[in-house]
Enzyme design. Structure first.
Site, mmCIF file in Angstrom:
data_model
loop_
_atom_site.group_PDB
_atom_site.id
_atom_site.type_symbol
_atom_site.label_atom_id
_atom_site.label_comp_id
_atom_site.label_asym_id
_atom_site.label_seq_id
_atom_site.Cartn_x
_atom_site.Cartn_y
_atom_site.Cartn_z
ATOM 1 N N HIS A 114 40.027 -31.741 -0.059
ATOM 2 C CA HIS A 114 39.802 -31.729 1.384
ATOM 3 C C HIS A 114 40.160 -30.362 1.913
ATOM 4 C CE1 HIS A 114 40.212 -36.069 0.530
ATOM 5 N NE2 HIS A 114 39.129 -36.081 1.297
ATOM 6 N N LYS A 150 25.915 -33.534 5.155
ATOM 7 C CA LYS A 150 26.436 -33.319 3.797
ATOM 8 C C LYS A 150 25.426 -32.634 2.896
ATOM 9 C CE LYS A 150 24.867 -37.723 1.933
ATOM 10 N NZ LYS A 150 25.027 -38.714 0.888
ATOM 11 N N ARG A 177 37.406 -49.372 -6.704
ATOM 12 C CA ARG A 177 36.383 -49.940 -5.832
ATOM 13 C C ARG A 177 35.789 -51.170 -6.494
ATOM 14 N NH1 ARG A 177 33.277 -44.401 -3.970
ATOM 15 N NH2 ARG A 177 35.147 -43.357 -3.176
ATOM 16 N N GLN A 214 38.467 -39.458 -8.969
ATOM 17 C CA GLN A 214 37.616 -38.502 -8.266
ATOM 18 C C GLN A 214 38.216 -37.113 -8.402
ATOM 19 O OE1 GLN A 214 37.693 -40.180 -4.250
ATOM 20 N NE2 GLN A 214 35.470 -40.203 -4.330
ATOM 21 N N HIS A 250 35.177 -33.029 3.054
ATOM 22 C CA HIS A 250 35.443 -33.762 1.808
ATOM 23 C C HIS A 250 34.551 -33.146 0.750
ATOM 24 C CE1 HIS A 250 36.819 -37.396 4.108
ATOM 25 N NE2 HIS A 250 35.940 -36.934 4.962
ATOM 26 N N CYS A 271 41.257 -39.675 0.882
ATOM 27 C CA CYS A 271 41.305 -38.887 2.125
ATOM 28 C C CYS A 271 42.510 -39.189 3.024
ATOM 29 C CB CYS A 271 40.012 -39.039 2.915
ATOM 30 S SG CYS A 271 38.589 -39.545 1.974
ATOM 31 N N ASP A 276 38.706 -34.721 -6.285
ATOM 32 C CA ASP A 276 38.616 -34.707 -4.833
ATOM 33 C C ASP A 276 39.227 -33.435 -4.251
ATOM 34 O OD1 ASP A 276 37.878 -35.867 -2.506
ATOM 35 O OD2 ASP A 276 39.232 -37.581 -2.649
HETATM 36 ZN ZN LIG Z 1 37.690 -37.473 1.379
#
Ligand SMILES: [Zn+2]
Ligand SMILES: [Zn+2]
Length: 646
Positions: A389, A469, A367, A385, A515, A338, A387
């Site tokens: 945004h 979410k 992680r 990910q 996200h 992000c 991902d």
């Molecule tokens: Zn994010």
């Protein structure tokens, strides 16, 4: 005698004398047939035993074997019987800890110096059967906490004493069946004879209260069902899941590996796994581009200061790898993408005219996970990910969420997943952002879900601290659920990174950030795919779509020609031209779950064709090389568009 009034599920009211037990009340209130299927009852919001007296007006509902709560009661009762069996067999050197029901069954934790063996597990199950045959009632006793502590001290059960001390209740309830007494809220089955289908499954280690500073206990897992048929089906499913284990198949099909030298939780993609991943990535990028997303790439490390600004060091620090020094500046491996996307946003002034900005990246993050928690592709230390945004105005929210859901379900469908569990998580107690923003965003998520016609459950207070979410779990072919997609509204990061845009009014405003990940991570998603398809991927996903095999060396030259031509035509093809028997080659290709085998003998050379055999053993009529390439192209197209799954 005082009369009390019960409201039945039908809405009907009935009066009974106060103090009547549930069992007695059932005789008056329900049919004999239903009564025989009833194991407990609900009084208002409280589950109670059949032996419980009813002292006040209440909504009354029998819990029958078909009720959603029934299995938990059965399994929790089975846990008590397991503890009873273990104490009966292994006597005084065993201390009992806790034994709850869980999603698939139940467990009980034991403290015993000697480890249990597989033989012991078999003996425990046998002993349980003996105890079940006695059909001892589960009887409830209430007493003062002090009395209960004295009782467990006397019987040498320190874990129960510790639980009681922590509980600090005035009075507690205990359940007794046979010689076994446990601290327990209940309710339980009327008697152990209800346990007609019980199985001890496996053994594992577990720390007392899940804390590694505490004593390591031995956890014995079991399961129980009302109907032996259900137990049989469950055990078959476990067998099937073992066969489909992605770690086993990943090795057999040479998809991925983990090496001690490289480190645990770090995935090495072998050629076939890498190809599978490339196909998925290409598909993902194409679908996103088609749907108005722009693609990003960002680095794997960033200054530690950025992670301070983002708040990750404060809220997420324990999941991050330690910092590294470069030219006396601290850098940090990224646990999330992000802040990088925000940095790209902040490279210049933004206007509402550019909105919504949809930026996506297959971003690899790192992680920290404990070694013990690592599991194949499902739980790793480095993963990619899928991902994205979205930066937009509040009034874009509903439409953007709808579009995300649309793309989300489409992509999942192309991979063969069409059954979902959807959750909407609302504001938790600790959170940032105004009430107005939360209400608006939560309403937008709800509306989008409803417009998309998705049934969902609300998880009250389970939102992230920065916004509400949506989570989507996919169901695989064995009916198992996998947390996969997540869509999160964020009021926090735009504030922390002082993001802004010029609005229609010429003034500066803060954008909304969404996200979103569809697959979650490529690693985990591929793990699920492997298990869902048991390694036999649909043609458009199969890393090797076809394997060419000759019958004798006489056809080698033509086989090479076919190989080169199919590769040029974009077919993912392999060749097996070894001097081996054809049946042996076919068997190997089947073990590798390759969709098509192209067999070449003299006849095929002469006709300039191939004989096509499917992995299930069926044959297609012989065809030319270009006909086969067209067949594959058709399968690719059907797979990518999801046509073959509708
Ligand atoms: Zn994010
Ligand atoms: Zn219990």
């Amino acid at each position: 005698m005082t009369e009390i009034s019960l409201t039945l599920p039908s809405g009907e009211q009935k009066t009974i004398p106060a103090g009547t037990t549930v069992a007695e009340a059932l005789k008056e209130l329900v049919s004999n047939k239903e009564r025989k299927q009833t194991i407990a009852a609900r009084l208002d919001d409280r589950l109670v035993d059949l032996s419980a007296p009813i002292d006040a007006d209440a909504a009354f509902a029998p819990i029958t074997v078909d009720s959603p709560e029934a299995l938990e009661i059965l399994r929790h009762s089975a846990a008590h019987v397991m503890a009873e069996a273990v104490l009966a067999l292994f006597g005084k050197d065993v201390q009992v800890a806790i034994g709850p029901a869980i999603a698939d069954g139940f467990y009980y934790d034991f403290d015993r110096a000697e480890p249990f063996t597989p033989d012991d597990l078999a003996r425990i199950e046998e002993k349980m059967q003996e105890l079940i045959a006695l059909a001892a009632p589960f009887s409830r006793e209430t007493m003062s906490s002090a009395q209960a502590i004295a009782l467990f001290e006397k019987s040498g059960q320190p874990y129960k004493v510790e639980l009681l001390n922590d509980l600090g209740a005035e009075t507690v309830s205990l359940y007794r069946q046979g010689d076994f007494v446990d601290l327990c809220r209940g309710p339980h089955l009327p008697h152990a004879g209800w346990l007609k289908a019980v199985k001890v499954i496996k053994l594992a280690g577990a720390y007392w209260r899940g804390d590694e500073k505490n004593q390591m206990l031995q956890r014995i897992y079991g399961t129980a069902f009302f109907d032996p048929k259900d137990l049989k089906a469950y055990l078959l499913q476990i067998e099937e899941a073992k066969k489909r284990d992605h770690r086993k198949l990943g090795k057999e099909l040479e998809l991925f590996a983990v090496s001690d030298q490289v480190g645990p939780g770090l995935i090495l993609w072998q050629p076939k796994g890498a190809l599978l991943r490339k196909i998925i990535e290409d598909h993902w990028r194409e679908e996103h581009y088609k749907n108005g997303y722009e693609l990003l790439f960002t680095p794997h490390i960033a200054r530690r200061d950025m992670w301070k600004t983002s708040g990750h060091l404060d809220f997420y620090g324990e999941n991050m790898f330690s910092a590294m020094e470069i030219e006396e500046v601290s850098y940090q491996l990224k646990p999330m993408n992000c802040p990088f996307h925000i940095a790209i946003y902040n490279t210049r002034k933004r206007s509402y005219r550019e909105f919504p900005l949809r930026w996506c990246e297959l971003g690899t993050v790192y992680r920290f996970e404990k070694t013990g928690a690592l599991h194949g592709l499902m739980r790793v230390r480095g993963f990619t990910q899928d991902d994205a945004h979205i930066f937009c105005r509040p009034d874009h929210l509903e439409e953007e969420i709808f579009n995300i859901l649309d793309l989300n379900l489409h992509i999942l469908k192309t991979f063969g997943f069409e059954s979902y569990e959807v959750y909407l998580s609302t504001r938790p107690e600790k959170s940032v952002g105004s009430d107005e923003h939360w209400d608006q965003a939560t309403a937008a998520l709800k509306l989008a879900l409803e417009k998309k016609g998705l049934a969902y459950a609300i998880d009250p207070g389970e939102g992230v601290f920065y916004g509400p979410k949506i989570d989507i779990k996919i169901k695989d072919v064995l009916g198992r659920s996998w947390q996969c997609s997540t869509i999160q509204v964020d009021f926090n990061l735009p504030e922390r990174f002082e993001m802004s845009y010029t609005g229609e009014d010429g003034k500066e405003h803060q954008p909304i950030m969404i996200h979103r990940a569809l697959m979650g991570s490529l690693e985990r998603f591929i793990g699920v795919l492997i298990e869902h398809y048991a390694g036999a991927f649909p043609v458009w996903l199969a890393p090797a779509q076809a394997r060419i095999m000759n019958i004798t060396d006489a056809q080698s030259a033509y086989a090479e020609e076919v190989y080169a031509e199919l590769r040029r035509a974009g077919v993912r093809v392999e060749k097996d031209l070894r001097n081996e028997k054809l049946n042996y080659k076919i068997r190997e290709a089947q073990m590798q779950k390759i969709p098509y085998m192209l067999i070449i003998g003299d006849k095929e050379v002469e006709a300039r064709q191939v004989t096509v055999r499917l992995r299930n053993g069926d044959n297609l009529p012989a065809m030319s090389i270009s006909e086969f390439a067209a067949l594959i192209a058709g399968e690719n197209e059907a797979g990518r568009t999801g046509a073959c799954n509708s």
